[in-house]
Design a protein around this motif. Structure first.
Motif, PDB file in Angstrom:
ATOM      1  N   HIS A   1       0.853  -1.186   0.000  1.00  0.00           N
ATOM      2  CA  HIS A   1       0.000   0.000   0.000  1.00  0.00           C
ATOM      3  C   HIS A   1       0.891   1.238   0.000  1.00  0.00           C
ATOM      4  CE1 HIS A   1      -3.549  -2.409   1.069  1.00  0.00           C
ATOM      5  NE2 HIS A   1      -2.726  -3.074   1.853  1.00  0.00           N
ATOM      6  N   GLY A   2       0.512   2.242  -0.764  1.00  0.00           N
ATOM      7  CA  GLY A   2       1.242   3.494  -0.767  1.00  0.00           C
ATOM      8  C   GLY A   2       2.347   3.527  -1.801  1.00  0.00           C
TER       9      GLY A   2
ATOM     10  N   THR B   1       2.095  11.276  -0.336  1.00  0.00           N
ATOM     11  CA  THR B   1       0.990  10.547   0.267  1.00  0.00           C
ATOM     12  C   THR B   1       0.254  11.469   1.225  1.00  0.00           C
ATOM     13  OG1 THR B   1       2.303   8.538   0.139  1.00  0.00           O
ATOM     14  CG2 THR B   1       0.379   8.474   1.579  1.00  0.00           C
ATOM     15  N   THR B   2       1.012  12.259   1.970  1.00  0.00           N
ATOM     16  CA  THR B   2       0.455  13.224   2.905  1.00  0.00           C
ATOM     17  C   THR B   2       1.474  14.334   3.129  1.00  0.00           C
ATOM     18  OG1 THR B   2      -0.644  13.485   5.048  1.00  0.00           O
ATOM     19  CG2 THR B   2       1.275  12.052   4.976  1.00  0.00           C
TER      20      THR B   2
ATOM     21  N   TYR C   1       6.048  10.487   1.976  1.00  0.00           N
ATOM     22  CA  TYR C   1       5.692   9.408   1.071  1.00  0.00           C
ATOM     23  C   TYR C   1       5.750   8.128   1.897  1.00  0.00           C
ATOM     24  CZ  TYR C   1       6.542  12.889  -2.544  1.00  0.00           C
ATOM     25  OH  TYR C   1       6.493  14.012  -3.316  1.00  0.00           O
TER      26      TYR C   1
ATOM     27  N   GLN D   1       4.922   3.903   2.295  1.00  0.00           N
ATOM     28  CA  GLN D   1       4.618   2.618   1.676  1.00  0.00           C
ATOM     29  C   GLN D   1       4.656   1.542   2.747  1.00  0.00           C
ATOM     30  OE1 GLN D   1       7.224   1.428  -1.491  1.00  0.00           O
ATOM     31  NE2 GLN D   1       5.803  -0.106  -2.223  1.00  0.00           N
TER      32      GLN D   1
END
Length: 141
Positions: free
Chosen positions: A19-20, A49-50, A61, A63
């Motif tokens: 994910h990510g 990502t945020t 970022y 993951q």
């Protein structure tokens, strides 16, 4: 019979899901601290990502690798967080990578707004009001 045994064994094997997104190292090498800005970082490696809560905060970022196995709860087995820090002018100051060994897993939880009705569902309210209906109240006075 052999096919059935194969299917049974495949059902019992762990599944890993990613994910990510964390950009690859060759793309990160193109970012130069003290030169690149928020806009150039977005152009080079994409949106984060945020980002931090404060305006001048960094980009993150993230993951995660999650193991799913039968009835057990999913387990985070690997997590990589890439932080790109900026100064107040929006210029890159630092690039840092963190993993699970650098901290602890913080579970993300959904927030649910509770109503004042408690745990009574809509259907239960609907059927609860059927018996309260008085036909005499419907007639005109």
């Amino acid at each position: 019979m052999a096919v059935l045994a194969f299917v049974a064994m495949a059902a019992c094997s762990a599944q890993y899901r990613s994910h990510g997104f964390v950009p690859p190292e060759d793309e990160l090498q193109q970012i130069v601290p003290g030169v690149d800005t928020r806009a150039s970082v977005e152009d080079l490696i994409g949106l984060p990502t945020t980002s931090g809560v404060q305006k001048d905060s960094g980009y993150y970022y993230i993951q995660s690798e999650v193991k799913h196995f039968a009835w057990k709860r999913p387990e985070v087995v690997d997590r990589t967080i890439l932080e790109i820090s900026f100064d107040q002018a929006g210029v890159v100051t630092n690039i840092t990578t963190y993993g699970l060994e650098d901290g602890r897993v913080v579970p993300l939880q959904r927030r649910i707004t509770r109503t004042s009705d408690g745990d009574i569902s809509f259907v239960r309210k609907l059927f609860g009001n059927i018996g309260a209906l008085n036909l005499g109240d419907l007639g005109g006075s």
